[in-house]
Write an enzyme that holds these catalytic residues in place. Structure first.
Site: not given
Length: 496
Positions: A114, A179
């Site tokens: 991400d 994350e």
């Protein structure tokens, strides 16, 4: 003429035979040509907007698209009998690579899929999800954080498997999908899965510190810093409540004024200087010989000069962060109308906690510094600094990473450091004692250099050469991890 043709053909075939024999004899170490498809795959990864906005707001469509890209980009990884692939928590990935020697404790490589949001209207030179190439740089969100690692480590594994390589030491590759919003679904579920299987790791390598040039004045040449710990973090909410009213009849002190004064006290009274009490001491001890005089003398005698070095570091924000708990006012909210006195004023302050302090010690200092009962202090979230991983001469993980760095970049000096940001690796501390944080990305922190502003900022980009270095680093690291005992000296290069 026919005889000349015959001899020429025989000579050519003989030469080709010699080339083939030499290539086979070099085995896994044969250099792999950089193909255009390597860049094509990476650019496709950048174009997928795998944005995390909050723990409950992620781009699920993009994450599914990214999963399909991985399968298409690395067919050997997904089809190899040596690799077990699992999807975790719908979007994260866990690869288990079998080793030929099960008595060797496995290790883990970690990265995340991400990215943070990005908008072209912020002033990008190229659309943030275009992966446009400008002057041999690929522009796009995720080129530095952290798709270069996702694609780099899988590309390295793909190359190795294509060569018939089988590792002696097994390892894991974990790719988290959230994350940027704390990894509470991706990384944590990977941890739970490994715990259920009673997995223990020799070391873990995640994103983190970089190859830096110019970060400290007086340092001769670039240095690779391996993060051996992460700072802790705390977000504190300050609020003041008062009676609302009309702006024509204001009280002597408004809720905004009281809160602003409290915030100003926090900024005017930074957390105590702790240089020399954490991993940053090891940084200077490892780099001391690379400093010019008189800094070399100071760095070589920190038992005496640590306070002086700490004051010098405090002069620049990027080095001040290594020597104390930092204080950053990030949000301030108050008021709804220009002629109405607000009843509530709120501010949010983020602290990145030095290894020598605890979360509770920071909160106690915040209370005493604010020193006003009218200001309510609340902890939004927080955690202590991560344990410091070993970086001695006998530390397997640190020394293997160091050797791999020097294999690829022999001109560097390698040193431990502290990671001022937080990564998914913090969730793995129950599985492994030694967690390291490093990406072989080169940064030049010269005056007015915009590099640090690119990470999570505008014009995030990576050069083709730097991406090739990343693939080469993982290619080398995986092979270096096959040794059971640490090599006495750095030697040898795995050609890639």
């Amino acid at each position: 003429l026919s005889k000349q043709y015959f001899y020429r053909e025989m000579l050519l075939r003989f030469l080709w035979l010699i080339v083939a024999v030499l290539c086979l004899s070099r085995g896994t170490n044969k250099r792999v040509a950089r193909s255009p498809s390597q860049w094509s795959r990476t650019r496709k990864a950048i174009r997928i907007p795998t944005v995390s906005y909050s723990p409950t707001d992620i781009n699920a469509t993009a994450l599914h698209e990214f999963s399909r890209l991985l399968r298409k980009a690395f067919p050997t990884v997904f089809s190899s009998s040596l690799v077990q692939h699992e999807v975790v928590a719908d979007y994260s990935h866990l690869f288990t690579v079998q080793g030929s020697q099960p008595d060797l404790v496995p290790y883990m490589l970690l990265a995340h899929i991400d990215v943070v949001p990005a908008s072209e209207s912020d002033g990008w030179d190229a659309p943030p999800f275009s992966a446009k190439e400008i002057d041999n740089f690929i522009y796009g969100r995720g080129t530095l954080d952290d798709k270069e690692c996702v694609m780099g480590m899988l590309q390295a594994l793909e190359y190795l498997l294509l060569k018939g390589y089988r590792p002696q030491r097994g390892f894991y590759i974990g790719l988290g999908h959230d994350e940027e919003v704390s990894g509470l679904n991706g990384a944590l579920n990977i941890v739970r899965l490994l715990k259920q299987r009673n997995v223990h790791l020799s070391f873990l390598l995640d994103e983190g510190l970089l190859v830096v040039d110019g970060v400290m004045k007086g340092l001769d040449g670039p240095a690779a810093l391996i993060g051996v710990s992460e700072k802790g973090s705390a977000t504190v909410k300050l609020s003041v409540t008062s009676a609302p009213g009309h702006s024509s009849m204001p009280p002597r002190e408004s809720s905004i004024g009281i809160l602003a004064a409290a915030v100003k006290r926090l900024e005017d009274n930074p957390m105590p200087m702790l240089f020399g009490q954490g991993p940053e001491r090891g940084t200077f001890e490892h780099l001391a010989h690379k400093f010019i005089f008189p800094i070399r003398f100071l760095a070589s005698n920190l038992w005496l000069f640590a306070p002086i070095v700490g004051r010098l570091l405090a002069l620049k924000p990027e080095t001040n962060a290594f020597s104390r708990t930092t204080t950053a006012v990030t949000m301030f909210n108050a008021g709804v109308k220009v002629n109405v006195l607000p009843s509530v004023a709120e501010a949010y302050v983020n602290f990145r906690i030095h290894s020598a302090q605890s979360l509770q010690e920071v909160l106690d200092l915040v209370d005493s510094t604010v020193g006003d009962q009218r200001v309510k202090v609340e902890v939004v979230d927080g955690f202590d600094p991560l344990p410091v991983s070993s970086y001695s001469e006998t530390s397997y993980g640190f020394q293997i990473i160091k050797k791999s760095i020097l294999d690829v970049f022999p001109q560097l000096t390698v040193a431990p450091g502290i990671c001022v940001a937080n990564t998914d690796s913090r969730h793995f501390k129950d599985l492994v004692a030694d967690i390291y944080r490093f990406i072989p990305i080169w940064i030049w922190l010269k005056p007015h250099s915009p590099f640090l502003l690119r990470i999570h900022g505008i014009n995030e980009r990576i050069s083709k050469k730097n991406y090739e270095d990343i693939v080469g680093f993982y290619f080398t690291l995986i092979q270096n991890c096959d040794v059971k005992e640490l090599p006495e000296t750095h030697s040898g290069v795995h050609e890639f």
